[in-house]
Design a protein around this motif. Structure first.
Motif, mmCIF file in Angstrom:
data_model
loop_
_atom_site.group_PDB
_atom_site.id
_atom_site.type_symbol
_atom_site.label_atom_id
_atom_site.label_comp_id
_atom_site.label_asym_id
_atom_site.label_seq_id
_atom_site.Cartn_x
_atom_site.Cartn_y
_atom_site.Cartn_z
ATOM 1 N N GLY A 45 52.137 39.674 47.136
ATOM 2 C CA GLY A 45 52.014 41.124 47.177
ATOM 3 C C GLY A 45 53.158 41.694 48.005
ATOM 4 N N ARG A 68 43.153 44.092 47.166
ATOM 5 C CA ARG A 68 44.111 44.214 46.050
ATOM 6 C C ARG A 68 44.410 42.861 45.424
ATOM 7 N NH1 ARG A 68 47.233 47.402 49.795
ATOM 8 N NH2 ARG A 68 46.420 49.495 49.535
ATOM 9 N N THR A 122 49.809 48.453 36.815
ATOM 10 C CA THR A 122 51.014 47.920 37.446
ATOM 11 C C THR A 122 51.999 49.046 37.731
ATOM 12 O OG1 THR A 122 50.686 45.901 36.206
ATOM 13 C CG2 THR A 122 52.852 46.204 37.193
ATOM 14 N N SER A 171 41.711 40.591 37.509
ATOM 15 C CA SER A 171 42.369 41.183 36.342
ATOM 16 C C SER A 171 43.193 40.159 35.587
ATOM 17 C CB SER A 171 43.306 42.316 36.780
ATOM 18 O OG SER A 171 42.630 43.532 36.780
ATOM 19 N N GLU A 172 43.853 39.317 36.345
ATOM 20 C CA GLU A 172 44.680 38.295 35.710
ATOM 21 C C GLU A 172 43.797 37.321 34.922
ATOM 22 O OE1 GLU A 172 47.637 38.108 35.075
ATOM 23 O OE2 GLU A 172 48.032 36.009 34.597
ATOM 24 N N ALA A 228 46.756 47.123 31.648
ATOM 25 C CA ALA A 228 47.348 46.312 32.711
ATOM 26 C C ALA A 228 48.667 46.942 33.140
ATOM 27 C CB ALA A 228 47.589 44.886 32.232
ATOM 28 N N GLN A 233 53.575 46.072 44.846
ATOM 29 C CA GLN A 233 53.726 45.234 43.660
ATOM 30 C C GLN A 233 53.065 43.892 43.926
ATOM 31 O OE1 GLN A 233 57.583 43.775 42.634
ATOM 32 N NE2 GLN A 233 57.338 44.307 40.482
ATOM 33 N N ILE A 234 52.331 43.414 42.953
ATOM 34 C CA ILE A 234 51.725 42.082 43.061
ATOM 35 C C ILE A 234 52.159 41.311 41.829
ATOM 36 C CG2 ILE A 234 49.575 40.763 43.187
ATOM 37 C CD1 ILE A 234 48.255 43.277 44.404
ATOM 38 N N ARG A 235 52.760 40.144 42.048
ATOM 39 C CA ARG A 235 53.247 39.398 40.888
ATOM 40 C C ARG A 235 53.424 37.927 41.222
ATOM 41 N NH1 ARG A 235 58.807 38.709 41.908
ATOM 42 N NH2 ARG A 235 59.624 40.302 43.312
ATOM 43 N N TRP A 292 43.582 41.769 41.708
ATOM 44 C CA TRP A 292 44.647 41.276 40.818
ATOM 45 C C TRP A 292 44.216 39.951 40.191
ATOM 46 C CZ3 TRP A 292 48.066 37.496 39.508
ATOM 47 C CH2 TRP A 292 49.229 37.885 38.804
#
Ligand SMILES: CC(C)(COP(=O)(O)OP(=O)(O)OC[C@H]1O[C@@H](n2cnc3c(N)ncnc32)[C@H](O)[C@@H]1OP(=O)(O)O)[C@@H](O)C(=O)NCCC(=O)NCCS
Length: 210
Positions: free
Chosen positions: A72, A120, A10, A127-128, A6, A19-21, A124
């Motif tokens: 994002g 994306r 990132t 994946s999360e 991961a 960046q994605i958060r 994400w």
């Protein structure tokens, strides 16, 4: 997915200025801007979408405090957003707790549309979910629509149609398996041909499909 992979993905994205958060309250104005712009764009095309009232009722500060507001960034500028919630009592009232993450309010700024941001954000989300040991990502959308097709090309399968109409249109529920994803360089995108449209799509490659 292990933390190390991961972190690798990132790190790669960060190098690319992407960046994605999850964001806190400071990210709410940016997300609202994206959602309002997307909503105006949708209604300008005569398509069903979020009303102002619905956007207002979406309690973004609450979601950001819960870690469910995901943004994002391209070169630190917010360009895409979504909610990733642990439950959805409205559309998935009988789901077991922890069985899925629920994706809502996915939107991309029009200046950045068509550049893989939807892909994306979905990658994400998958994946999360995997990181949290949650097996599925679920959503609701308009049935038989371009959006349903868009989600279909991202691995979501139709679960069922809902009896309730929204904007006079049938809604449906879709879900996909959580999945570890490797995000590729933006300057060397994977080019995928949509089987339905034969269009080129910039995107990402999924690894370890289940
Ligand atoms: C959906 C979205 C996040 C995808 O962003 P993206 O990955 O950059 O991809 P695009 O914007 O090119 O959209 C992909 C396709 O979906 C279509 N689309 C996007 N939103 C749509 C909507 N609300 N209704 C119908 N079609 C829609 C686009 O026109 C495009 O179709 P095309 O390839 O045939 O031209 C973005 O289009 C968006 O913000 N849409 C408005 C908000 C929205 O409807 N979100 C989803 C709610 S379920």
């Amino acid at each position: 997915m292990g933390e190390s992979s991961a972190n690798t993905a990132t790190g790669l994205l960060t190098e690319l200025g992407i960046q994605i958060r999850a964001v806190g309250p400071e990210g709410v104005p940016g997300a609202l801007l994206i959602l309002r712009e997307a909503s105006r764009w949708v209604s300008s095309r005569g398509l069903p979408g979020w009303s102002d009232a619905e956007l207002q009722a979406t309690d973004l500060p609450h979601h950001s405090a819960a870690g469910a507001l995901i943004v994002g960034f391209a070169d630190e500028s917010p360009v895409a957003c979504m909610l990733l919630q642990r439950s959805d009592p409205k559309y998935w009232p009988r789901a077991t707790s922890g069985s899925a993450l629920y994706l809502h309010k996915l939107a991309v700024r029009r200046a950045h549309a068509g550049r893989g941001w939807g892909s994306r954000m979905i990658a994400w989300a998958k994946s999360e979910a995997q990181r949290q040991h949650i097996k599925r990502v679920r959503l609701d959308t308009w049935a038989d629509s371009r959006l349903a097709e868009f989600y279909g090309t991202h691995g979501f399968r139709l679960i069922d149609h809902l009896a309730e109409l929204r904007d006079g249109m049938v809604m449906c529920r879709m879900e996909c398996r959580s999945n570890r994803c490797t995000l590729l360089h933006a300057d060397r995108p994977t080019v995928q041909r949509s089987p339905l449209h034969g269009r080129e799509r910039k995107g990402f490659r999924e690894v370890n499909p289940q």
